[in-house]
Design a protein around this motif. Sequence first.
Motif, short mmCIF file in Angstrom:
data_model
loop_
_atom_site.label_atom_id
_atom_site.label_comp_id
_atom_site.label_asym_id
_atom_site.label_seq_id
_atom_site.Cartn_x
_atom_site.Cartn_y
_atom_site.Cartn_z
N ARG A 153 -14.48 -13.36 16.55
CA ARG A 153 -13.90 -14.40 15.69
C ARG A 153 -13.74 -15.71 16.45
O ARG A 153 -14.03 -16.78 15.92
CB ARG A 153 -12.55 -13.91 15.13
CG ARG A 153 -11.82 -14.89 14.28
CD ARG A 153 -12.53 -15.25 13.01
NE ARG A 153 -12.72 -14.13 12.14
CZ ARG A 153 -13.47 -14.18 11.05
NH1 ARG A 153 -14.08 -15.29 10.71
NH2 ARG A 153 -13.61 -13.12 10.30
N GLU A 154 -13.28 -15.65 17.71
CA GLU A 154 -13.13 -16.86 18.51
C GLU A 154 -14.48 -17.51 18.78
O GLU A 154 -14.60 -18.74 18.73
CB GLU A 154 -12.44 -16.54 19.84
CG GLU A 154 -10.98 -16.18 19.71
CD GLU A 154 -10.38 -15.69 21.01
OE1 GLU A 154 -9.15 -15.87 21.17
OE2 GLU A 154 -11.11 -15.13 21.85
N LEU A 155 -15.49 -16.70 19.07
CA LEU A 155 -16.84 -17.23 19.29
C LEU A 155 -17.37 -17.88 18.04
O LEU A 155 -17.98 -18.96 18.09
CB LEU A 155 -17.75 -16.09 19.75
CG LEU A 155 -19.15 -16.45 20.16
CD1 LEU A 155 -19.14 -17.39 21.36
CD2 LEU A 155 -19.93 -15.20 20.50
N LYS A 188 -11.65 -11.34 33.61
CA LYS A 188 -11.50 -12.52 32.76
C LYS A 188 -11.46 -12.08 31.31
O LYS A 188 -12.23 -11.21 30.91
CB LYS A 188 -12.68 -13.47 32.97
CG LYS A 188 -12.68 -14.14 34.30
CD LYS A 188 -13.84 -15.10 34.40
CE LYS A 188 -13.89 -15.75 35.75
NZ LYS A 188 -15.02 -16.64 35.89
N PRO A 189 -10.58 -12.65 30.52
CA PRO A 189 -10.53 -12.26 29.11
C PRO A 189 -11.80 -12.72 28.38
O PRO A 189 -12.25 -13.84 28.54
CB PRO A 189 -9.29 -12.99 28.57
CG PRO A 189 -9.05 -14.10 29.52
CD PRO A 189 -9.58 -13.66 30.85
N LYS A 190 -12.37 -11.81 27.62
CA LYS A 190 -13.57 -12.14 26.86
C LYS A 190 -13.16 -12.61 25.47
O LYS A 190 -12.21 -12.11 24.89
CB LYS A 190 -14.49 -10.93 26.77
CG LYS A 190 -15.02 -10.51 28.10
CD LYS A 190 -16.25 -9.67 27.94
CE LYS A 190 -16.78 -9.37 29.35
NZ LYS A 190 -18.12 -8.90 29.32
N LYS A 191 -13.93 -13.57 24.98
CA LYS A 191 -13.64 -14.08 23.65
C LYS A 191 -14.01 -13.04 22.60
O LYS A 191 -15.04 -12.38 22.71
CB LYS A 191 -14.43 -15.36 23.39
CG LYS A 191 -13.94 -16.54 24.19
CD LYS A 191 -14.67 -17.78 23.79
CE LYS A 191 -14.14 -18.97 24.55
NZ LYS A 191 -14.84 -20.20 24.19
N SER A 192 -13.18 -12.95 21.59
CA SER A 192 -13.49 -12.05 20.49
C SER A 192 -14.60 -12.67 19.64
O SER A 192 -14.95 -13.84 19.77
CB SER A 192 -12.24 -11.81 19.63
OG SER A 192 -11.90 -12.99 18.94
N ASN A 202 -15.57 -19.22 15.58
CA ASN A 202 -14.84 -20.47 15.36
C ASN A 202 -15.32 -21.56 16.32
O ASN A 202 -15.37 -22.74 15.94
CB ASN A 202 -13.34 -20.24 15.52
CG ASN A 202 -12.77 -19.45 14.37
OD1 ASN A 202 -13.34 -19.40 13.29
ND2 ASN A 202 -11.64 -18.82 14.61
N ASN A 203 -15.66 -21.20 17.55
CA ASN A 203 -16.18 -22.17 18.51
C ASN A 203 -17.52 -22.73 18.05
O ASN A 203 -17.79 -23.92 18.20
CB ASN A 203 -16.30 -21.52 19.89
CG ASN A 203 -16.53 -22.53 20.97
OD1 ASN A 203 -16.20 -23.70 20.83
ND2 ASN A 203 -17.09 -22.07 22.07
#
Length: 141
Positions: free
Chosen positions: A67-69, A61-65, A71-72
């Motif tokens: 930066r994405e975490l 499964k792709p893990k969130k970077s 922004n979330n």
Amino acid sequence: MADLTGLLVPIFICVVLPVAIVFIVSWVKMNGDNKRAQVILKAIESNNNIDADKLAESLRKPKKSARELLNNRLLCGCIGTLSGLALVIVGLCNFANGESFNDDPVTVPMVFGAPLIAIGLSFLIVYLVTRKHVNDDDAEK
């Protein structure tokens, strides 16, 4: 019969429903893992030139970077804080229009708005603290 119905509904809602939800989530996760394992086994069986490590890595499964975490967290913080503020404002407007503080139009928005503000602010605090670490990691690369 009415007493039995009154007893069964809370039991199903409080016991059977959470157990069913946990079972379904676990089953879906195990099923996904089994499907990935089957794909890897078929690929290994069909072709000897395939690198199993690269194939297994591509099926993860792709893990969130970071930066994405980040922004979330900002998004959740904004949504929680603004939703809570809106509910508290609705409660205060109802209070200003003559409703008693013990009435539902004032109490319910306040009860649900205050925890939403607290949760939203906690997400924003975590965002502000971890933002510096993500920027430091990006500068090192």
